[in-house]
Design an enzyme around this catalytic site. Structure first.
Site, PDB file in Angstrom:
ATOM      1  N   ASN A 150       0.809  -1.235   0.000  1.00 61.38           N
ATOM      2  CA  ASN A 150       0.000   0.000   0.000  1.00 61.38           C
ATOM      3  C   ASN A 150       0.838   1.279   0.000  1.00 61.38           C
ATOM      4  O   ASN A 150       0.484   2.254  -0.659  1.00 61.38           O
ATOM      5  CB  ASN A 150      -1.007  -0.018   1.153  1.00 61.38           C
ATOM      6  CG  ASN A 150      -0.346  -0.070   2.504  1.00 61.38           C
ATOM      7  OD1 ASN A 150       0.738  -0.618   2.648  1.00 61.38           O
ATOM      8  ND2 ASN A 150      -0.977   0.515   3.487  1.00 61.38           N
ATOM      9  N   GLY A 226       1.995  -5.984   7.382  1.00 61.44           N
ATOM     10  CA  GLY A 226       1.065  -6.631   6.454  1.00 61.44           C
ATOM     11  C   GLY A 226      -0.203  -7.024   7.184  1.00 61.44           C
ATOM     12  O   GLY A 226      -0.536  -6.444   8.221  1.00 61.44           O
ATOM     13  N   THR A 230      -1.450 -13.029   8.037  1.00 54.00           N
ATOM     14  CA  THR A 230      -0.050 -13.310   7.679  1.00 54.00           C
ATOM     15  C   THR A 230       0.847 -13.141   8.904  1.00 54.00           C
ATOM     16  O   THR A 230       1.757 -13.940   9.136  1.00 54.00           O
ATOM     17  CB  THR A 230       0.445 -12.372   6.560  1.00 54.00           C
ATOM     18  OG1 THR A 230      -0.576 -12.230   5.577  1.00 54.00           O
ATOM     19  CG2 THR A 230       1.705 -12.876   5.912  1.00 54.00           C
ATOM     20  N   GLU A 248       3.537  -5.228  12.383  1.00 56.42           N
ATOM     21  CA  GLU A 248       2.618  -4.095  12.179  1.00 56.42           C
ATOM     22  C   GLU A 248       1.500  -4.612  11.297  1.00 56.42           C
ATOM     23  O   GLU A 248       1.717  -4.872  10.110  1.00 56.42           O
ATOM     24  CB  GLU A 248       3.342  -2.932  11.486  1.00 56.42           C
ATOM     25  CG  GLU A 248       4.534  -2.389  12.246  1.00 56.42           C
ATOM     26  CD  GLU A 248       4.154  -1.763  13.558  1.00 56.42           C
ATOM     27  OE1 GLU A 248       2.980  -1.392  13.725  1.00 56.42           O
ATOM     28  OE2 GLU A 248       5.018  -1.667  14.445  1.00 56.42           O
ATOM     29  N   CYS A 282      -3.243   1.682   6.139  1.00 54.79           N
ATOM     30  CA  CYS A 282      -3.663   0.958   7.350  1.00 54.79           C
ATOM     31  C   CYS A 282      -4.241   1.926   8.373  1.00 54.79           C
ATOM     32  O   CYS A 282      -4.942   1.511   9.283  1.00 54.79           O
ATOM     33  CB  CYS A 282      -2.473   0.201   7.929  1.00 54.79           C
ATOM     34  SG  CYS A 282      -1.028   1.239   8.148  1.00 54.79           S
ATOM     35  N   GLU A 462       7.619   0.660  15.642  1.00 51.76           N
ATOM     36  CA  GLU A 462       8.590   1.212  14.700  1.00 51.76           C
ATOM     37  C   GLU A 462       8.775   2.688  15.059  1.00 51.76           C
ATOM     38  O   GLU A 462       8.109   3.204  15.934  1.00 51.76           O
ATOM     39  CB  GLU A 462       8.069   1.060  13.278  1.00 51.76           C
ATOM     40  CG  GLU A 462       7.888  -0.398  12.911  1.00 51.76           C
ATOM     41  CD  GLU A 462       7.783  -0.647  11.426  1.00 51.76           C
ATOM     42  OE1 GLU A 462       7.296   0.235  10.705  1.00 51.76           O
ATOM     43  OE2 GLU A 462       8.191  -1.737  10.996  1.00 51.76           O
TER      44      GLU A 462
HETATM   45  P1  NDP Z   1       0.040  -9.359   3.351  1.00 49.48           P
HETATM   46  O1  NDP Z   1       0.032  -9.780   4.776  1.00 49.48           O
HETATM   47  O2  NDP Z   1      -0.655 -10.207   2.371  1.00 49.48           O
HETATM   48  O3  NDP Z   1       1.527  -9.205   2.819  1.00 49.48           O
HETATM   49  C1  NDP Z   1       2.510  -8.373   3.404  1.00 49.48           C
HETATM   50  C2  NDP Z   1       3.879  -8.844   2.958  1.00 49.48           C
HETATM   51  O4  NDP Z   1       4.126 -10.143   3.493  1.00 49.48           O
HETATM   52  C3  NDP Z   1       4.018  -8.987   1.447  1.00 49.48           C
HETATM   53  O5  NDP Z   1       5.351  -8.689   1.080  1.00 49.48           O
HETATM   54  C4  NDP Z   1       3.715 -10.445   1.246  1.00 49.48           C
HETATM   55  O6  NDP Z   1       4.186 -10.935   0.035  1.00 49.48           O
HETATM   56  C5  NDP Z   1       4.425 -11.048   2.445  1.00 49.48           C
HETATM   57  N1  NDP Z   1       3.973 -12.365   2.851  1.00 49.48           N
HETATM   58  C6  NDP Z   1       2.800 -12.988   2.593  1.00 49.48           C
HETATM   59  N2  NDP Z   1       2.791 -14.232   3.138  1.00 49.48           N
HETATM   60  C7  NDP Z   1       3.982 -14.386   3.771  1.00 49.48           C
HETATM   61  C8  NDP Z   1       4.592 -15.440   4.542  1.00 49.48           C
HETATM   62  N3  NDP Z   1       3.970 -16.589   4.758  1.00 49.48           N
HETATM   63  N4  NDP Z   1       5.813 -15.247   5.049  1.00 49.48           N
HETATM   64  C9  NDP Z   1       6.456 -14.086   4.851  1.00 49.48           C
HETATM   65  N5  NDP Z   1       5.958 -13.052   4.113  1.00 49.48           N
HETATM   66  C10 NDP Z   1       4.732 -13.198   3.591  1.00 49.48           C
HETATM   67  O7  NDP Z   1      -0.514  -7.872   3.344  1.00 49.48           O
HETATM   68  P2  NDP Z   1      -0.796  -6.958   2.075  1.00 49.48           P
HETATM   69  O8  NDP Z   1       0.431  -6.844   1.254  1.00 49.48           O
HETATM   70  O9  NDP Z   1      -2.057  -7.408   1.472  1.00 49.48           O
HETATM   71  O10 NDP Z   1      -0.980  -5.540   2.787  1.00 49.48           O
HETATM   72  C11 NDP Z   1      -2.160  -5.109   3.326  1.00 49.48           C
HETATM   73  C12 NDP Z   1      -2.197  -5.336   4.827  1.00 49.48           C
HETATM   74  O11 NDP Z   1      -1.124  -4.662   5.462  1.00 49.48           O
HETATM   75  C13 NDP Z   1      -3.457  -4.776   5.447  1.00 49.48           C
HETATM   76  O12 NDP Z   1      -3.971  -5.693   6.374  1.00 49.48           O
HETATM   77  C14 NDP Z   1      -2.961  -3.531   6.158  1.00 49.48           C
HETATM   78  O13 NDP Z   1      -3.751  -3.129   7.240  1.00 49.48           O
HETATM   79  C15 NDP Z   1      -1.602  -3.942   6.599  1.00 49.48           C
HETATM   80  N6  NDP Z   1      -0.774  -2.782   6.867  1.00 49.48           N
HETATM   81  C16 NDP Z   1      -0.433  -2.504   8.167  1.00 49.48           C
HETATM   82  C17 NDP Z   1       0.304  -1.380   8.467  1.00 49.48           C
HETATM   83  C18 NDP Z   1       0.722  -1.060   9.863  1.00 49.48           C
HETATM   84  O14 NDP Z   1       1.585  -0.209  10.015  1.00 49.48           O
HETATM   85  N7  NDP Z   1       0.193  -1.694  10.889  1.00 49.48           N
HETATM   86  C19 NDP Z   1       0.701  -0.437   7.412  1.00 49.48           C
HETATM   87  C20 NDP Z   1       0.290  -0.830   6.095  1.00 49.48           C
HETATM   88  C21 NDP Z   1      -0.421  -1.971   5.836  1.00 49.48           C
HETATM   89  P3  NDP Z   1       3.190 -10.991  -1.235  1.00 49.48           P
HETATM   90  O15 NDP Z   1       2.760  -9.608  -1.504  1.00 49.48           O
HETATM   91  O16 NDP Z   1       4.010 -11.551  -2.305  1.00 49.48           O
HETATM   92  O17 NDP Z   1       2.064 -11.891  -0.808  1.00 49.48           O
END
Ligand code: NDP
Length: 481
Positions: A150, A226, A230, A248, A282, A462
């Site tokens: 994002n 993420g 996850t 996070e 987020c 962070e």
């Molecule tokens: P995901 O959890 O799907 O993915 C985040 C990252 O983790 C990506 O690089 C993804 O790769 C990777 N990933 C996925 N599965 C695994 C695994 N089993 N082991 C290690 N890495 C893995 O989230 P999104 O990318 O869909 O992002 C959106 C989410 O992030 C929302 O829930 C949002 O709220 C959260 N978010 C939280 C923030 C915070 O500061 N708390 C800030 C911004 C977003 P790939 O893309 O290839 O699947």
């Protein structure tokens, strides 16, 4: 754009020879390929990082700082190219990437370039016992940084900057959906003089490449941003190896609007906090609660403003809402919209709810910004993270009711409070369950403050010196003399 892994300051193709398509959300077309890396690429990146660690961890703080400040300068010098790349990958308006994402990525390096020169440890003299205790903070070694799609460069660098400032070497993975700015960062860090192996960037799927980083027995700390599911999976993998974890995760943030607020400022900001980046931040306020006295007025004004938000191609400066990040993500958001449409007794769509066809970009992933009136906070749309241009609204009666609604979710990332009553502010900021509460503002950032969520929004912080604490291990020395 052909994207490659960045290992040992060299561009490298995936060892398996497999690639993934890279989509442009604004047009819905494939515009390049990215490495589909697996555990062999991660191992190669790990070996490069391991080899670089003895020298980097002993590089003087002044030298590390100088390199980081150079990286910050180079990000600024490449603002236009980076913003264009980020927008192309993510679908966000170019002006937004230029105004927020890329400058904040540069500030991450600038802040930690300075912060490391001010990072200090404590000494404790045990008076009467002839004992002196002091603490040394050592970098951990090779650490893993995994970030979402994002805010691609902004969140990627928020992890990498403190990690390398503290003397660690990094294996990092951006989201496979938005790899371009991370790829460009490789060129930048090399130009800035970062020694080979200090930062290694591997591209690929979460389930293979990301998982290989988390499961690697010698990558001793993982900083992850993420989704909550996850995050839970990562915690399950990493916990038996006693890795340090910073998670996070998702949010379902309340935006609490009291009748005594500065109405115009609140309205402007609420439009932004609802739909900036197509609602894919987020920290967006996805659940809007408004005090009964001004509820009807707010509803009318807010819906009017939302109807006027222009959905369009990210390159156009008049675009307020660009494309959502992927076809799959648009479908996920549409499932929530379909659910709402099927239950009109619980969900009243006040505006939006449909796809938008943008001329000449008919295959792009566009959606109308959507406002849905709900009758209860317990409903699906108020409890699950949608992460798109969809907000719900409902009224509240008094402070106690507002608090109950705000805290009535498993998430606890952020909250926004609109009021001019100081006592209420003091009371409510104590009680709201969130890692950050903004009062009469939103997305304001001071990098010295710790950032992170409570409840299912994550653990760890962070930002600030907390991130340097995370990326170092304290060792106490106790001397009797
Ligand atoms: P995901 O959890 O799907 O993915 C985040 C990252 O983790 C990506 O690089 C993804 O790769 C990777 N990933 C996925 N599965 C695994 C695994 N089993 N082991 C290690 N890495 C893995 O989230 P999104 O990318 O869909 O992002 C959106 C989410 O992030 C929302 O829930 C949002 O709220 C959260 N978010 C939280 C923030 C915070 O500061 N708390 C800030 C911004 C977003 P790939 O893309 O290839 O699947």
């Amino acid at each position: 754009m052909d994207i490659k892994n960045f290992i040992n300051n060299e561009e490298q193709i995936p060892l398996s020879g497999f690639w993934l398509d890279n989509y442009e959300p604004a047009s819905g077309t494939i515009y390049g390929e990215i490495p589909n890396s697996n555990e062999d690429d991660v191992e190669k990146a790990y070996q490069a990082a391991k080899a670089a660690f003895p020298s980097w961890s002993n590089t003087s703080i002044d030298e590390r700082s100088k390199i980081m400040l150079r990286i910050a300068d180079l990000i600024e010098e490449n603002l236009g190219a980076l913003a264009a790349a980020e927008s192309r990958d993510n679908g966000k308006p170019v002006w937004l990437a230029q105004a927020v994402d890329i400058p904040r990525a540069s500030s991450n390096f600038r802040f930690y370039g300075h912060a490391i020169t001010q990072y200090a440890t404590k000494a404790h003299e045990s008076v009467g016992k002839n004992t002196m205790n002091y603490t040394i903070r050592k970098p951990i070694g090779v650490v893993g940084c995994i970030s979402p799609w994002n805010l691609p460069l902004y969140l990627f660098t928020w992890k990498i900057a403190p990690a390398i400032a503290a003397g660690n070497c990094v294996v990092a993975k951006p989201s496979e959906v938005t790899p371009a700015t991370a790829y460009l960062l490789g060129e930048i860090v090399e130009k800035a003089g970062l020694p080979a192996g200090v930062l290694n960037i591997v591209h690929g799927n979460g389930a293979s490449c990301g998982q290989a980083i988390v499961a690697h027995p010698d990558i001793k700390a993982i900083s992850f941003t993420g989704g909550t599911t996850t995050g839970a999976h990562i915690a399950r993998t990493a916990a038996p190896m006693f890795k340090k974890l910073s998670l996070e995760l998702g949010g379902k943030n309340p935006n609490l609007i009291f009748a005594d607020c500065d109405y115009d400022k609140m309205l402007d900001t609420t439009v932004r906090s609802s739909f900036a980046n197509q609602g894919q931040i987020c920290l967006c306020g996805s659940r809007i609660f408004v005090q009964q006295e001004i509820y009807e007025r707010f509803k009318t004004d807010f819906v009017d403003r939302v109807k006027n938000l222009r959905v369009g191609h990210p390159d156009q400066s008049s675009t307020k809402v660009g494309a959502v990040v992927s076809a799959g993500h648009r479908e996920k958001i549409e499932e929530y919209l379909a659910f709402a449409k099927a239950e009109p007794e619980n969900y009243r769509i006040l505006t939006g709810g449909n796809r938008v066809i943008v001329k000449e970009y008919e295959k792009g992933y566009y959606l109308e910004p959507t406002v849905i009136e709900v009758s209860s906070n317990d409903c699906k749309l108020n409890q699950e993270e949608i992460f798109g241009p969809v907000v719900t609204i409902m009224p509240f009666t008094d402070e106690a009711h507002a608090l109950e609604l705000a805290n009535g979710t498993k998430y606890g990332l952020s909250a926004t409070l609109w009021t001019n009553d100081l006592s209420r502010t003091m009371r409510m900021t104590q009680e709201i369950e969130a890692g950050i509460v903004w009062v009469n503002t939103w997305l304001n950032r001071d990098l010295r403050t710790p950032f992170g969520g409570v409840k299912d929004s994550g653990v760890g912080r962070e930002g600030g010196f907390e991130a340097l604490d995370f990326f170092t291990e304290p060792k106490n020395v106790c001397i009797e003399y």
